[in-house]
Design a protein around this motif. Structure first.
Motif, short mmCIF file in Angstrom:
data_model
loop_
_atom_site.label_atom_id
_atom_site.label_comp_id
_atom_site.label_asym_id
_atom_site.label_seq_id
_atom_site.Cartn_x
_atom_site.Cartn_y
_atom_site.Cartn_z
N TYR A 78 61.53 -15.48 -17.96
CA TYR A 78 61.94 -14.05 -17.58
C TYR A 78 60.75 -13.01 -17.94
O TYR A 78 60.32 -12.07 -17.27
CB TYR A 78 63.15 -13.30 -18.48
N GLY A 79 60.10 -13.51 -19.19
CA GLY A 79 58.94 -12.47 -19.60
C GLY A 79 57.83 -12.80 -18.62
O GLY A 79 57.11 -11.83 -18.03
N CYS A 80 57.71 -13.79 -17.87
CA CYS A 80 56.58 -14.17 -17.12
C CYS A 80 56.77 -13.25 -15.65
O CYS A 80 55.83 -12.57 -15.31
CB CYS A 80 56.64 -15.86 -16.54
N LEU A 81 57.95 -13.29 -15.33
CA LEU A 81 58.35 -12.80 -13.97
C LEU A 81 58.25 -11.09 -14.19
O LEU A 81 57.67 -10.38 -13.25
CB LEU A 81 59.79 -12.90 -13.55
N LYS A 82 58.63 -10.54 -15.46
CA LYS A 82 58.61 -9.08 -15.63
C LYS A 82 57.19 -8.82 -15.64
O LYS A 82 56.75 -7.76 -15.30
CB LYS A 82 59.19 -8.83 -17.13
N ALA A 83 55.97 -9.61 -16.26
CA ALA A 83 54.90 -9.24 -16.55
C ALA A 83 54.02 -9.39 -15.01
O ALA A 83 52.83 -9.24 -14.93
CB ALA A 83 54.16 -10.24 -17.31
N GLY A 84 54.64 -10.14 -13.86
CA GLY A 84 54.08 -10.03 -12.88
C GLY A 84 53.27 -11.43 -12.48
O GLY A 84 52.59 -11.64 -11.66
N GLY A 85 53.77 -12.34 -13.45
CA GLY A 85 53.26 -13.85 -13.36
C GLY A 85 54.08 -14.55 -12.40
O GLY A 85 55.27 -14.10 -12.01
N ILE A 86 53.66 -15.74 -12.27
CA ILE A 86 54.19 -16.61 -11.06
C ILE A 86 54.36 -18.04 -11.85
O ILE A 86 53.72 -18.43 -12.62
CB ILE A 86 53.66 -17.23 -10.04
N ALA A 87 55.99 -18.18 -12.16
CA ALA A 87 56.53 -19.10 -13.12
C ALA A 87 56.34 -20.54 -12.65
O ALA A 87 56.52 -20.83 -11.21
CB ALA A 87 57.81 -19.03 -13.63
N VAL A 88 55.74 -21.55 -13.28
CA VAL A 88 55.75 -22.89 -12.70
C VAL A 88 56.16 -23.75 -13.85
O VAL A 88 55.82 -24.18 -14.85
CB VAL A 88 54.41 -23.23 -12.49
N MET A 89 57.59 -23.91 -13.86
CA MET A 89 58.36 -24.75 -14.86
C MET A 89 58.21 -26.19 -14.56
O MET A 89 58.34 -26.64 -13.18
CB MET A 89 59.82 -24.31 -14.87
N THR A 90 57.88 -26.83 -15.36
CA THR A 90 57.71 -28.63 -15.33
C THR A 90 58.81 -29.28 -15.91
O THR A 90 59.19 -28.93 -16.92
CB THR A 90 56.15 -29.04 -15.58
N MET A 91 59.04 -30.35 -15.38
CA MET A 91 60.08 -31.39 -16.00
C MET A 91 59.52 -31.79 -17.54
O MET A 91 58.30 -32.25 -17.55
CB MET A 91 60.13 -32.67 -15.25
N PRO A 92 60.48 -31.98 -18.25
CA PRO A 92 59.80 -32.20 -19.66
C PRO A 92 59.19 -33.56 -20.17
O PRO A 92 58.26 -33.56 -20.72
CB PRO A 92 61.25 -32.33 -20.45
N LEU A 93 59.66 -34.65 -19.14
CA LEU A 93 59.06 -35.88 -19.43
C LEU A 93 57.45 -36.24 -18.62
O LEU A 93 57.15 -37.39 -18.44
CB LEU A 93 60.03 -37.03 -19.04
N LEU A 94 57.11 -35.08 -18.08
CA LEU A 94 55.94 -35.07 -17.10
C LEU A 94 54.70 -35.92 -18.11
O LEU A 94 54.52 -35.23 -19.17
CB LEU A 94 55.37 -34.13 -16.47
N ARG A 95 54.00 -36.63 -17.71
CA ARG A 95 52.78 -37.11 -18.38
C ARG A 95 51.37 -36.44 -17.83
O ARG A 95 51.64 -35.75 -16.98
CB ARG A 95 52.38 -38.56 -18.24
N GLU A 96 50.44 -36.74 -18.58
CA GLU A 96 49.17 -36.12 -18.27
C GLU A 96 48.76 -36.14 -16.76
O GLU A 96 48.37 -34.88 -16.35
CB GLU A 96 48.10 -36.66 -19.40
#
Length: 532
Positions: free
Chosen positions: A108-126
Motif C-alpha cells: 500500500y505504501g509503495c502505491l501511495k508513494a507513486g512506486g511500482i510494486a514488484v512482489m516476489t515469491m518467498p522461495l526465490l533464489r538469487e
C-alpha cells in the motif's frame, strides 16, 4: 494513455506499442474510472470515507489492524519510501517476503508513494531475483529479515539493486516509520499509470513481467471480487502468496474494496491455513484444488465450521474434487480461471450458476470465446483456444511474446476450452498439455478426472511420455492415499477403472506411483517436470 506524473518513465516506456495492446473494454459502470486514480488511496482512504475505519482489516497472530490503523501504517510507509529511501515516482520496488501485515503495508505504501510494486515469491533464489531485478531495473528492495540472503546475494552479483531495507517490527523500516506522520497525500497517478509488475512463473522460459495499471487493480475487485458478493463480517483466508495475483486480489484488494477482513496464516501450508480458519472464524477460503483435497484430510483435526464459501483457482478444478469438497463441507466451490497477464479471474460461476466440472461463464465485464487456428469462433462443443478481453489485459514489459498472447485485440491465454450451448466454458487442457497418442488427441485433465474418481487416488497428474513404438503414450503420475498399495496390481486396477470411466483409448498405458507431485509455490502441478 493519460499523461503520467511519474518522474521515472522506464516502465511506461517499456510497454508494447499501443497497436499490440489488447482491446480494453469498460462496458459495465463498475469499471469506468476517473482519469486520475491511485488504487491504494481508493482502497484505504476510500474505506475510511465509507465509515469502515473501525472495522478489522487484517487478522494475524502477530498483529490485528483496523482499516484506520492499516491506512495510518501505509501512510507512514509512504513517507519512509519518499523521505528516507529515495523512491521517485515510477520507480520499481521489490517487495520480498511471505504473506504478512508488513508486506501488505509495504504494498500500500509503495502505491501511495507513486512506486511500482514488484512482489516476489518467498522461495526465490538469487538467480531468479537477479533476473527480475534486471528486467524491471529495480534499485530498491524491501525484504523480511528471514529472506534477505537471496536479495543480498543478488545485490552483490551486480543485479542493479542499490538499497535493501528490512521489514518487520524490530527492523530498520519499522524504526523509520515510528516518527512519521499518519497522513500522506497519495501520488496523483493516472488511472493508466502502472501500479505493479507481476512476474509469471517462468515455467516455459524466462519469466515475463506483466504490467498492470491502477485501474486494473480495482477492476479485479469490481468484476470477479464483486461476483463473490462479499458481506459484512466475511473473513477471507487462503494459501496463495501476495506475489501471485490470485493471492493479491483475494487477500489485499478484494477485502479492502468491500470493507471486510482477511486472516493471514502464520506460515505457508494447509495445516497453518486450518489453524487460521479455526482461530479467526474464517468464512471463505482461496486455494488451489490441491489445497481443497488436503483440507478434506485435515477436516477432522480442526474446527472448520465457520466456512461458508470458497474459491478454487490456479489449476482446473476436477468435478471429482468439487463433489468431494461438497460432500465433506456442504459448500459449493467457486471455480475460476485467471492469468497473471489478466491480473485475476475472468471466467467463473457462483451460487446457483455453478455447474460442477465447468469453469463457468465470462465474469461480468469480460467477453470470452473459443477460437480455431484461423482466429474465428468454433461451433459450441468443439475444442479451441480460449480468447478473452475486458477491463484488464496482457501488457508484457519489453517482450516479443506480446505478439503471441495478444492477437486482434484478444488475449489468447494458452488454454484449450469448449463451450456448451448454455454458454458454459469447459476446460480441456493447456495447449501444451494436449497429448497426441496413436493419432488421438487426449486431454490430460480428462484422464486425471477419471483417476481421481477412484477411491485409492489422492492426487495425480497426466502427461505425454515418449514411446518408440507409439511415439507418445499417456502416462499417469499417481499419489495413493495408502502408498503401500503401489504396484502392478494397483496399476492394472487403475487402468481398467479409467477404461470403464472414459473412452478406453484414453487410458494411461504407463502409471508411475510417487510420494508427491512437483508443484509451484502457488500449488500448480509442474507437469513440465514430469514430462522431462
Amino acid at each position: 494513455m493519460t499523461p503520467s506524473g511519474y518522474a521515472d518513465g522506464f516502465a511506461r516506456d517499456s510497454l508494447p506499442e499501443e497497436s499490440a495492446w489488447p482491446d480494453f473494454r469498460f462496458e459495465i459502470p463498475s469499471v469506468q474510472y476517473p482519469e486520475r486514480l491511485n488504487a491504494a488511496a481508493a482502497l484505504l482512504d476510500g474505506a475510511i470515507e465509507k465509515g469502515w475505519g473501525d472495522r478489522v482489516a487484517v487478522y494475524s497472530a502477530a498483529r490485528t489492524l483496523t482499516y484506520a490503523e492499516l491506512n495510518a501504517e501505509a501512510n507512514r510507509m509512504a513517507h519512509v519510501l519518499t523521505d528516507d529511501l529515495g523512491l521517485v515516482t515510477g520507480g520499481r520496488v521489490l517487495i520480498h517476503g511471505g504473506n504478512s501485515v508488513e508486506l501488505m503495508i509495504a504494498w500500500y505504501g509503495c502505491l501511495k508513494a507513486g512506486g511500482i510494486a514488484v512482489m516476489t515469491m518467498p522461495l526465490l533464489r538469487e538467480p531468479e531475483i537477479t533476473t527480475i531485478v534486471g528486467k524491471a531495473k529495480i534499485r530498491l528492495a524491501l525484504c523480511v529479515p528471514a529472506l534477505k540472503e537471496a536479495v543480498e546475494k543478488s545485490m552483490a552479483a551486480g543485479s542493479g539493486l542499490e538499497r535493501i531495507a528490512l521489514l518487520g517490527q524490530d527492523a530498520e523500516i519499522c524504526q523509520l516509520m515510528a516518527g512519521k506522520p499518519t497522513e500522506f497525500t497519495a501520488c496523483d497517478t493516472a488511472a493508466d499509470d502502472i501500479a505493479l509488475l507481476a512476474f509469471t512463473s517462468g515455467t516455459t522460459g524466462e519469466p515475463k513481467a506483466c504490467a498492470h495499471f491502477h485501474r486494473s487493480v480495482l477492476a479485479m475487485a469490481d468484476t470477479f471480487g464483486a461476483m463473490l458478493d462479499p458481506q459484512p463480517g466475511d473473513i477471507y483466508a487462503g494459501t496463495p502468496p501476495f506475489a501471485f495475483t490470485f493471492g493479491l486480489g483475494a487477500f489485499v484488494v478484494f477485502p479492502a474494496r468491500a470493507g471486510i477482513a482477511v486472516a493471514l496464516p502464520s506460515k505457508p501450508g494447509f495445516e497453518a491455513l486450518c489453524e487460521a480458519i479455526q482461530a479467526f472464524r474464517v468464512t471463505h477460503t482461496f486455494t488451489a484444488p490441491t489445497g481443497y483435497r488436503a483440507l478434506i484430510g485435515l477436516k477432522t483435526a480442526y474446527d472448520l465450521t465457520s466456512l461458508k464459501g470458497g474459491v478454487s483457482a490456479g489449476e482446473h478444478l476436477p468435478e471429482a474434487s468439487w463433489r468431494a469438497w461438497k460432500e465433506a463441507t456442504g459448500i459449493d466451490l467457486v471455480d475460476g480461471i485467471g492469468a497473471t497477464e489478466m491480473i485475476h479471474i475472468f471466467i467463473s460461476a457462483a451460487g446457483w450458476n455453478i455447474r460442477p466440472g465447468a469453469t463457468g461463464h465470462a465474469v461480468p465485464g469480460y467477453d470470452a470465446k473459443v477460437i480455431g487456428e484461423d482466429g474465428n469462433p468454433v461451433p459450441d462443443g468443439e475444442i479451441g483456444k480460449l480468447a478473452v478481453r475486458g477491463p484488464t489485459g496482457c501488457l508484457y514489459l519489453s517482450d516479443e511474446r506480446q505478439k503471441i498472447y495478444v492477437k486482434n485485440g484478444w488475449n489468447i491465454t494458452g488454454d484449450l476450452y469448449r463451450r456448451d450451448p448454455d454458454g458454459y466454458f469447459w476446460y480441456v487442457s493447456r495447449a501444451d498439455d494436449l497429448i497426441v497418442a496413436s493419432g488421438y488427441n487426449i486431454a490430460g485433465p480428462e484422464v486425471e478426472q477419471a483417476l481421481l474418481l477412484h477411491d485409492a487416488v489422492a492426487e495425480c497428474a497426466v502427461v505425454g511420455q515418449p514411446c518408440e513404438e507409439r511415439g507418445t503414450i499417456v502416462a499417469a503420475h499417481v499419489v495413493l492415499k495408502q502408498p503401500l498399495l503401489a504396484g502392478e496390481e494397483m496399476a492394472k486396477e487403475l487402468q481398467d477403472f479409467v477404461k470403464l470411466t472414459i473412452a478406453p483409448y484414453k487410458y494411461p498405458r504407463a502409471i508411475h506411483f510417487t510420494e508427491a507431485l512437483p508443484k509451484t509455490q502457488t500449488g500448480k502441478i509442474q507437469r513440465f517436470r514430469l514430462r522431462s
